[in-house]
Design a protein around this motif. Structure first.
Motif, PDB file in Angstrom:
ATOM      1  N   SER A 285      46.949  45.829  26.928  1.00  0.00           N
ATOM      2  CA  SER A 285      46.292  44.516  26.823  1.00  0.00           C
ATOM      3  C   SER A 285      44.775  44.668  26.802  1.00  0.00           C
ATOM      4  CB  SER A 285      46.697  43.651  28.010  1.00  0.00           C
ATOM      5  OG  SER A 285      46.148  44.187  29.203  1.00  0.00           O
ATOM      6  N   ASN A 286      44.277  45.870  26.562  1.00  0.00           N
ATOM      7  CA  ASN A 286      42.836  46.122  26.637  1.00  0.00           C
ATOM      8  C   ASN A 286      42.310  45.741  28.012  1.00  0.00           C
ATOM      9  OD1 ASN A 286      40.406  47.023  25.500  1.00  0.00           O
ATOM     10  ND2 ASN A 286      39.790  44.940  25.000  1.00  0.00           N
ATOM     11  N   LYS A 287      43.151  45.916  29.034  1.00  0.00           N
ATOM     12  CA  LYS A 287      42.806  45.595  30.431  1.00  0.00           C
ATOM     13  C   LYS A 287      42.447  44.130  30.632  1.00  0.00           C
ATOM     14  CE  LYS A 287      41.469  50.360  31.272  1.00  0.00           C
ATOM     15  NZ  LYS A 287      40.433  51.313  31.648  1.00  0.00           N
ATOM     16  N   SER A 288      43.066  43.272  29.877  1.00  0.00           N
ATOM     17  CA  SER A 288      42.982  41.840  30.182  1.00  0.00           C
ATOM     18  C   SER A 288      43.652  41.612  31.533  1.00  0.00           C
ATOM     19  CB  SER A 288      43.735  41.031  29.116  1.00  0.00           C
ATOM     20  OG  SER A 288      43.171  41.221  27.836  1.00  0.00           O
ATOM     21  N   TYR A 289      43.294  40.518  32.216  1.00  0.00           N
ATOM     22  CA  TYR A 289      43.946  40.284  33.501  1.00  0.00           C
ATOM     23  C   TYR A 289      44.069  38.805  33.816  1.00  0.00           C
ATOM     24  CZ  TYR A 289      39.117  39.891  35.080  1.00  0.00           C
ATOM     25  OH  TYR A 289      37.802  39.517  35.215  1.00  0.00           O
ATOM     26  N   VAL A 290      44.899  38.548  34.790  1.00  0.00           N
ATOM     27  CA  VAL A 290      45.187  37.183  35.242  1.00  0.00           C
ATOM     28  C   VAL A 290      45.269  37.204  36.756  1.00  0.00           C
ATOM     29  CG1 VAL A 290      46.904  35.335  35.217  1.00  0.00           C
ATOM     30  CG2 VAL A 290      46.641  36.767  33.209  1.00  0.00           C
ATOM     31  N   TRP A 291      44.780  36.167  37.404  1.00  0.00           N
ATOM     32  CA  TRP A 291      45.107  35.994  38.828  1.00  0.00           C
ATOM     33  C   TRP A 291      45.388  34.527  39.102  1.00  0.00           C
ATOM     34  CZ3 TRP A 291      42.119  32.810  41.802  1.00  0.00           C
ATOM     35  CH2 TRP A 291      40.764  32.617  41.427  1.00  0.00           C
ATOM     36  N   ASN A 292      46.137  34.279  40.116  1.00  0.00           N
ATOM     37  CA  ASN A 292      46.424  32.891  40.454  1.00  0.00           C
ATOM     38  C   ASN A 292      46.724  32.731  41.942  1.00  0.00           C
ATOM     39  OD1 ASN A 292      49.289  33.476  40.826  1.00  0.00           O
ATOM     40  ND2 ASN A 292      49.373  33.610  38.590  1.00  0.00           N
ATOM     41  N   LEU A 293      46.601  31.486  42.398  1.00  0.00           N
ATOM     42  CA  LEU A 293      46.878  31.112  43.786  1.00  0.00           C
ATOM     43  C   LEU A 293      47.616  29.789  43.741  1.00  0.00           C
ATOM     44  CD1 LEU A 293      43.422  31.686  45.539  1.00  0.00           C
ATOM     45  CD2 LEU A 293      45.547  32.934  45.992  1.00  0.00           C
ATOM     46  N   GLY A 294      48.548  29.605  44.655  1.00  0.00           N
ATOM     47  CA  GLY A 294      49.227  28.320  44.649  1.00  0.00           C
ATOM     48  C   GLY A 294      50.016  28.108  45.912  1.00  0.00           C
ATOM     49  N   GLY A 295      50.525  26.885  46.044  1.00  0.00           N
ATOM     50  CA  GLY A 295      51.334  26.575  47.213  1.00  0.00           C
ATOM     51  C   GLY A 295      52.137  25.318  46.972  1.00  0.00           C
TER      52      GLY A 295
ATOM     53  N   TYR B 101      46.391  27.226  40.837  1.00  0.00           N
ATOM     54  CA  TYR B 101      45.219  27.505  40.014  1.00  0.00           C
ATOM     55  C   TYR B 101      45.383  28.902  39.425  1.00  0.00           C
ATOM     56  CZ  TYR B 101      40.516  28.819  38.642  1.00  0.00           C
ATOM     57  OH  TYR B 101      39.433  29.262  37.924  1.00  0.00           O
ATOM     58  N   GLU B 102      45.113  29.013  38.126  1.00  0.00           N
ATOM     59  CA  GLU B 102      45.234  30.330  37.490  1.00  0.00           C
ATOM     60  C   GLU B 102      44.011  30.596  36.616  1.00  0.00           C
ATOM     61  OE1 GLU B 102      48.764  32.796  35.683  1.00  0.00           O
ATOM     62  OE2 GLU B 102      48.352  31.101  34.373  1.00  0.00           O
ATOM     63  N   GLN B 103      43.544  31.837  36.641  1.00  0.00           N
ATOM     64  CA  GLN B 103      42.398  32.210  35.822  1.00  0.00           C
ATOM     65  C   GLN B 103      42.759  33.442  34.983  1.00  0.00           C
ATOM     66  OE1 GLN B 103      38.622  31.679  37.749  1.00  0.00           O
ATOM     67  NE2 GLN B 103      37.766  33.440  36.657  1.00  0.00           N
ATOM     68  N   THR B 104      42.443  33.382  33.692  1.00  0.00           N
ATOM     69  CA  THR B 104      42.818  34.446  32.763  1.00  0.00           C
ATOM     70  C   THR B 104      41.582  35.008  32.078  1.00  0.00           C
ATOM     71  OG1 THR B 104      44.918  33.350  32.283  1.00  0.00           O
ATOM     72  CG2 THR B 104      44.134  34.966  30.659  1.00  0.00           C
TER      73      THR B 104
ATOM     74  N   LEU C 237      50.953  24.631  31.328  1.00  0.00           N
ATOM     75  CA  LEU C 237      50.154  25.366  30.350  1.00  0.00           C
ATOM     76  C   LEU C 237      50.273  26.855  30.630  1.00  0.00           C
ATOM     77  CD1 LEU C 237      46.994  23.095  30.511  1.00  0.00           C
ATOM     78  CD2 LEU C 237      48.719  23.125  28.699  1.00  0.00           C
ATOM     79  N   LEU C 238      50.509  27.630  29.571  1.00  0.00           N
ATOM     80  CA  LEU C 238      50.765  29.058  29.779  1.00  0.00           C
ATOM     81  C   LEU C 238      49.523  29.877  29.468  1.00  0.00           C
ATOM     82  CD1 LEU C 238      54.277  29.374  28.128  1.00  0.00           C
ATOM     83  CD2 LEU C 238      53.710  28.961  30.523  1.00  0.00           C
ATOM     84  N   SER C 239      49.255  30.823  30.312  1.00  0.00           N
ATOM     85  CA  SER C 239      48.189  31.791  30.063  1.00  0.00           C
ATOM     86  C   SER C 239      48.572  32.655  28.868  1.00  0.00           C
ATOM     87  CB  SER C 239      48.021  32.671  31.300  1.00  0.00           C
ATOM     88  OG  SER C 239      47.374  33.875  30.962  1.00  0.00           O
ATOM     89  N   THR C 240      47.586  33.048  28.052  1.00  0.00           N
ATOM     90  CA  THR C 240      47.891  33.934  26.925  1.00  0.00           C
ATOM     91  C   THR C 240      48.142  35.365  27.393  1.00  0.00           C
ATOM     92  OG1 THR C 240      45.545  34.377  26.561  1.00  0.00           O
ATOM     93  CG2 THR C 240      46.533  32.588  25.290  1.00  0.00           C
TER      94      THR C 240
ATOM     95  N   GLN D 233      41.164  28.722  32.358  1.00  0.00           N
ATOM     96  CA  GLN D 233      41.416  28.228  33.720  1.00  0.00           C
ATOM     97  C   GLN D 233      42.478  27.151  33.631  1.00  0.00           C
ATOM     98  OE1 GLN D 233      37.116  27.328  34.295  1.00  0.00           O
ATOM     99  NE2 GLN D 233      37.462  28.121  36.362  1.00  0.00           N
ATOM    100  N   THR D 234      43.408  27.175  34.558  1.00  0.00           N
ATOM    101  CA  THR D 234      44.477  26.185  34.564  1.00  0.00           C
ATOM    102  C   THR D 234      44.681  25.640  35.978  1.00  0.00           C
ATOM    103  OG1 THR D 234      45.581  27.443  32.833  1.00  0.00           O
ATOM    104  CG2 THR D 234      46.887  25.763  33.929  1.00  0.00           C
TER     105      THR D 234
END
Lengths: 353, 353, 353
Positions: free
Chosen positions: C206-216, C229-232, C112-115, C249-250
């Motif tokens: 992007s109007n200061k939209s943001y994304v962060w993610n963690l993975g392994g 895990y990713e949060q947008t 699933l892709l973040s917008t 959230q993904t």
């Protein structure tokens, strides 16, 4: 880099036709391509082709938006079973028929073109047989682009799809009724002096329009004579765009003669169209006779210069407009060309790399 | 593949000018090209050039729709008679004049550009003489694109073609009155420390606007000083598009100095424009003085980094708009820029391959 | 020519999803690239990359107007300090996160892709550290395209930028409020069987939209299990274009298994969206569960065939439209897809050169 072969053609010169100033234009299509073959072992290979087509006189793409107009495909190939390709490929029927035209369907001398021909087609899976003692067989299947069976907003389903709808925008037309997959089959024989071939095809999104043709060629000494007949049933659509509903017949007689450091080419075409919705006259047929003569002088194996003269004699201005691709006028009728005979003269240079 | 040479330039960095945020942009035009030469024997050769131009910062084409903006041509070349090329080629006058500009008409330090220049031109046949003890001669002829002498629908033939017609669409303008072929002649001398050159040219479909220039350069030790004068008579059209009717004069004084592992470049430009249809004032002339200084540091023969500063002092906002290509405003007058002086700073990296 | 390496991928096949006819489409993005490296001495290098992306089924560019969609950059590289590139580059966050997806974000099995993701970004300077005993660090900075702080004509500054404005034309929207530079940071560890990574990014304009993610990921024997895990936080704009304001959230669980002459890939995705302005219901969240299974059979190191099946179970038609990129409807609300579950089947062939 050893996996990629770069090749191409650059060709341009001058064209003068009645009713228009001299313009710069090509004979053989300009192209640059990247292709490769990978040996998979046991006589199996993987192949790819990517080929741009462009206009040399101004550096624009041959067809707007088509980055790889000439070819874009990936495939597998086996010594014993033939080849299969997926993507954008040569239309099988056109690819074979044009070999009978001494002008190879290029330039002012080109044979008369069916309105249901496309040199290359999208969304296609194509099979080519190996050569069985001269016999060859080919087949292709093309997916239509109207994936969701959408009917265009401006499209009136009660109207005959063969009737052009002047208020239909191209975007609407694209998804209008012409919703069929396409396919083609080819049978050929090519051995010694004799070539024979036959084709049947219909394009995708063509309202099931179709074309078939038969032809052959015979070589003796430095000369080769070819003969072809093609019949087209155009039902008003071509690849999702409006075309002109009609029945077309084309006869071609061609001659190629190796002469001096080059080749003499000559052809006679007879074309006949009927059942077109002419504004003033719906009945009967109209025709055209086309005579073409050319000479190609080879400066080397890869470079040549050429001169071609062609004369087309149309029944009237309307049939001239039909054959010269003038499209539709504001009434939705085939547009006229402003004369009923056209002489074209073309000179230029071709370089292959 | 041995027939094709691949070459190119990638260049980008940062540009800051008054009145605009920092942006990413190039100095030397980004390009990738494919070219080749075939030996035909007896000192004769066949040649071709295909060259893309693009923006490195976002991967778009430099000019929309121009697949081969940099070059698209085929030609013949002889040791004793020179070279002839057909297709899209460098405009001879621009190609030679820019060699006198220490910034080669690139980046914020570029010399002032005539409104009747085009770096490359379409539908052209170009001849270049061989070098005769330093003397060179060149000439080109370009076909106009208005093949059928069509007059645009929104075009009023009674209006002066130099008068912009705000209701004329680009498509109409394209086929409006500016219906002439183009040509150019160049005479040059380049031997030892001395370079001299002179040009006369008019672009196709320019309403017979024209440009001429004279210039020279002299090298002594690590330095080279150049001087050029150019005069433009813009009659309101350029390659079939509306331009701004005006008379332009440009003086250039340039200096290139080999210094450390690179080159110092400096130039002074003086530009003067008259007979523009300014909305408030039709008489008199307006001018600009431009000062540019740059240094290019070579990391290798193929890679360098650079920094350039330029300052332009315009008479007023209108002439700033004229020189900065702001085009026409809604009244059909030249559009103003929002300031009468501009400082530009540019840093970046150039890599050739 | 020895300075340029040509490489690429050609991939196409057939895709069938509920609610649509079979279409021709690719798994791995089709591309052809030109890249090179110049040794500057002392462990320093200059680099460049130019990469086209296109659709093999019809030969069109993957993204209209992007001549080098895949990459267009120049850079420097040092054994001891890492690499810096300028131009169009891979977005760091997407580049790293997708390595945890067994389907590498391609085809019907894609995670699933973040917008607020973009595979590649313009106007960027990107730094990549060297490998320090498995640790890596990356950072990028992208300039916004709204250089003059222009506000679009049809843009109402009193409206919330997260509220789509149906009367805003794309050109206006481009220069509307979403006026920020972008940046990204990446921290990674990759040593032996263990991979760990974390990202934070915001796109330009992007109007200061943001994304962060963690993975392994952890590899044991022929298998590799990955978790991410990713949060947008989407604030209604993406690269200057309207997006759909929302929080996403993904979760991803992935498996890759070397099996026979190829690889089995499997993944489970769980996506959850809230704070979207649904027309009928502004509160609560909606979710999707996606299951994907695929097998890739290698015919050689460069050529393989694949088959993938994926099933997505959406809460309702609206969230299906959101995840399937249906955009906005005429009311400015997210458009619905016409079903709440979709099965996709894809087969095809990939060839690398």
């Amino acid at each position: 880099q050893s996996n990629v072969v770069i090749y191409g053609v650059v060709d341009t010169g001058f064209i003068k036709e009645n009713g228009s100033d001299t313009r710069m234009g090509s004979n053989i299509d300009n192209r640059i391509g990247f292709r490769g073959t990978e040996d998979l072992g046991s006589g199996q290979k993987a192949t790819f082709e990517l080929e741009r087509r462009f206009n040399l006189n101004d550096g624009t793409l041959a067809q707007e938006g088509k980055d790889w107009d000439g070819a874009a495909n990936v495939g597998l190939k086996g010594d014993n079973w033939g080849a299969i390709r997926l993507g954008r490929v040569n239309e099988l029927t056109t690819e074979t028929l044009r070999t009978l035209d001494p002008f190879y369907q290029y330039g002012v001398g080109s044979m008369l073109l069916s309105t249901q021909r496309s040199a290359r087609i999208d969304n296609t899976i194509r099979y080519d047989s190996p050569d069985w003692m001269g016999f060859k067989f080919g087949a292709s299947y093309s997916l239509g682009e109207n994936m969701k069976h959408v009917t265009g907003v401006a499209y009136d389903p009660n109207r005959d799809p063969g009737q052009p709808q002047p208020d239909a925008t191209p975007a609407n037309v694209k998804y209008a009724g012409a919703d069929n997959d396409g396919y083609a089959v080819m049978l050929g024989y090519d051995n010694g002096p004799l070539t024979l071939l036959g084709n049947w095809s219909r394009l995708a999104d063509s309202n099931k329009s179709y074309v078939w043709n038969l032809g052959g060629a015979y070589a003796f000494g430095p000369a080769r004579i070819s003969l072809a007949y093609e019949q087209t049933r155009d039902k008003g659509w071509k690849e999702g765009e409006i075309s002109i509903r009609s029945k077309q017949q084309t006869w071609l007689l061609g001659l190629e003669w190796l002469m001096g450091p080059g080749r003499l080419n000559a052809s006679f075409n007879y074309g006949r169209v009927k059942d077109v919705e002419w504004s003033n006259n719906d009945s009967g047929h109209k025709d055209v006779k086309k005579y073409a003569l050319g000479y190609t002088y080879d400066l080397s194996k890869r470079t040549s210069i050429y001169g071609i003269v062609a004369y087309s004699d149309y029944d009237d201005d309307q049939i001239a407009g039909f054959y010269r691709g003038e499209g539709l006028n504001n009434n939705g009728d085939p547009a006229s060309y402003n004369r009923d005979s056209v002489t074209g003269v073309q000179i230029g240079i071709t370089h292959k790399f």
